[in-house]
Design an enzyme around this catalytic site. Structure first.
Site, short mmCIF file in Angstrom:
data_model
loop_
_atom_site.label_atom_id
_atom_site.label_comp_id
_atom_site.label_asym_id
_atom_site.label_seq_id
_atom_site.Cartn_x
_atom_site.Cartn_y
_atom_site.Cartn_z
N GLY A 84 55.89 0.64 6.47
CA GLY A 84 56.32 -0.19 5.36
C GLY A 84 56.45 -1.66 5.70
O GLY A 84 57.15 -2.39 5.01
N LYS A 134 52.61 -2.30 3.10
CA LYS A 134 52.76 -3.36 2.11
C LYS A 134 51.42 -4.02 1.76
O LYS A 134 51.23 -4.50 0.65
CB LYS A 134 53.72 -4.43 2.65
N ASP A 192 61.70 -5.99 -2.76
CA ASP A 192 61.00 -7.27 -2.61
C ASP A 192 60.23 -7.66 -3.87
O ASP A 192 59.05 -8.02 -3.82
CB ASP A 192 60.08 -7.24 -1.40
N TYR A 200 68.66 -3.23 -1.66
CA TYR A 200 68.58 -2.11 -0.73
C TYR A 200 69.45 -2.29 0.50
O TYR A 200 69.36 -1.51 1.45
CB TYR A 200 67.13 -1.87 -0.32
N TRP A 215 66.50 3.75 5.30
CA TRP A 215 65.25 3.06 5.66
C TRP A 215 65.70 2.08 6.74
O TRP A 215 66.24 1.02 6.45
CB TRP A 215 64.69 2.35 4.44
N ASP A 216 65.51 2.44 7.99
CA ASP A 216 66.05 1.65 9.09
C ASP A 216 64.99 0.66 9.57
O ASP A 216 63.93 1.07 10.06
CB ASP A 216 66.47 2.58 10.24
N ASN A 217 65.27 -0.61 9.41
CA ASN A 217 64.30 -1.64 9.78
C ASN A 217 64.34 -1.94 11.28
O ASN A 217 64.66 -3.04 11.73
CB ASN A 217 64.54 -2.90 8.96
N ASP A 249 58.21 -7.81 11.46
CA ASP A 249 57.37 -8.63 10.59
C ASP A 249 58.10 -9.89 10.12
O ASP A 249 59.24 -10.15 10.49
CB ASP A 249 56.85 -7.82 9.40
N ASN A 281 61.21 2.09 10.13
CA ASN A 281 60.08 1.23 9.77
C ASN A 281 59.44 0.69 11.05
O ASN A 281 60.11 0.07 11.88
CB ASN A 281 60.57 0.08 8.89
#
Length: 456
Positions: free
Chosen positions: A14, A45, A122, A167, A220-222, A227, A256
């Site tokens: 993602g 994305k 986003d 989120y 949803w763990d970034n 990025d 992610n």
């Protein structure tokens, strides 16, 4: 092997940037399946058919690749969650748009998929189409209507994951609370925690979210994603900062990844260990096992390198081994045994240089891993030479002289590469040594070389 207490354990593609290749996704399915993961969320994305051209159907080679990926995931015990991100252009009040969205999901269901994601992250925080503003009081009403419509149209037995526009946060803000209370409690809601990239995920916060929305969060763990503003960082440190009791009020964790596919595997392996046994998880032990699995014969060299790129949203540590050696040298050179401290610092420099040489020029079997990390490894090598130079200047009696010019090229080259290695540890040390004493009143400045060769 004890069953994981988390129902959902997986990875999401993602990130913003070049999507993983088809071959990498096929490989990842086996990698995750072997480690007890059960979910792969497909949502690059920059895949136009997911985001910009979400209305367009798959066909030809694209359809064949997606079908093969679905089959590969199933073969390794992974549930593929196929996602669409229509929020940049969809007209929420349009029956035509809602039908096109459901038809797209139906076409993927025909390939055997039973889990779907509706991602509304986003996107503009206000309704854009005049028609929507005339129908809905605000964004949350439009999203509740869309989510409910998509869920109702899915085949019986299907699952729906939703990423809300808001989120991250405390979990009881107005948007997320109203959305959660407005949609079917069986729908999974993604949440990233207190921040977009959260340093910790805590049970207490998960309980707040669950109470406010009517369901436990699916995180949803970034991490290890790097990025947008994090591109200069290489996130290859271990998973940490996650509550050992998080499973008590969480559906699970979807991590992610980075655009850097091979490098992401290191973090993924540690995340799998945490999800399998959060109570017994040891970040350092897991990390060393992960590096051994991913780097193979180059694991020892890669570990020396990776110890100097630890900093991320999960860890404030930069380069613990080097920092200790530099701090010891600074203290001992004034108050203790400077020769012993210099020897120790020299040994650290030699280990770093040997590791850099091994990774950059040795018989590396992990060429893809090294190729991805090359800018960071090159900065690491320059830093190792800089540390070596510090020791040489000390032994020659010149370290306390008026700003030794030999160190400036190293600092310049490391900064020019614009990647985060050593954190602030080495930069601060070199800067201090370079300007330690002002030049004598009548001294002429010594030209400082800034060529690449001067620092290599």
């Amino acid at each position: 092997m004890t069953a994981s207490p988390f129902a959902i354990r997986g990875v999401i593609e993602g990130f913003y940037g070049t999507p993983w290749t088809h071959e990498q996704r096929l490989e990842l399915a086996g990698f995750l399946g072997e480690r007890g993961m059960n979910t792969f969320v497909y949502s690059p994305k920059d895949d136009p058919l997911v985001r910009q051209d979400w209305r367009q159907a798959y066909s030809g080679a694209e359809l064949a690749r997606l079908s093969e990926l679905i089959e590969r995931c199933a073969a390794h015990g992974l549930d593929l969650v196929y996602c669409l991100s229509p929020g940049l252009s969809i007209e929420y009040s349009s029956e035509s748009d809602r039908s096109l969205l459901s038809e797209k999901f139906d076409s993927i269901a025909d390939l055997g998929v039973t889990s779907f994601g509706l991602l509304l992250d986003d996107i503009p925080g206000e309704l854009q189409h005049p028609s929507d503003r005339s129908v809905f009081a605000g964004l949350v009403e439009a999203h509740a209507r869309l989510v409910g419509d998509v869920h109702d149209r899915l085949a019986e037995g299907s699952r729906l994951f939703v990423c809300p526009t808001q989120y991250w946060g405390y979990g009881d803000e107005e948007y997320i609370s109203r959305l959660g209370q407005s949609i079917d409690p069986r729908i999974e809601l993604f949440w990233t925690g207190r921040a977009i990239c959260s340093a910790t995920l805590d049970l207490a916060d998960a309980e707040v979210f669950a109470k406010a929305t009517g369901r436990a969060p699916t995180y949803w763990d970034n991490y290890p994603v790097n990025d947008v503003a994090m591109r200069h960082e290489l996130h290859v440190g271990p998973y940490r900062g996650r509550d050992r009791e998080l499973f008590r009020s969480s559906r699970g964790v979807i991590a992610n990844g980075m655009e850097l596919f091979e490098s992401s595997k290191i973090a993924f392996a540690t995340i799998a260990d945490y999800l399998a046994d959060p109570a017994g998880y040891d970040p350092e032990e897991s990390w060393h096992r992960a590096i051994a699995a991913v780097a193979g014969d180059d694991a020892e060299a890669y570990t020396v390198f990776a110890d100097n790129v630890r900093s991320s949203c999960l860890a404030a540590e930069d380069a613990p081994l080097l920092q200790h050696a530099l701090e010891s040298f600074a203290f001992e050179s004034v108050y203790g045994d400077p020769e012993h401290a210099a020897d120790e610092l020299d040994e650290v420099a030699d280990r770093m240089l040997a590791a850099a040489e091994r990774l950059l020029r040795g018989p590396a079997r992990t060429r893809r891993l090294v190729a991805e990390a090359r800018p960071w490894i090159e900065a690491f090598k320059i830093g190792a030479r800089a540390v070596k130079c510090v020791v040489e200047l000390y032994r020659s009696g010149r370290l306390g002289s008026d700003g030794p010019t030999e160190l400036a090229p190293f600092l310049g080259r490391i900064r020019d590469l614009r990647v985060r290695v050593f954190g602030d540890v080495l930069d601060m040390t070199l800067s201090e040594l370079i300007v330690r004493r002002p030049p004598a009143e009548n001294a002429q400045p010594t030209p400082t070389p800034h060529s690449k060769e001067a620092a290599s």
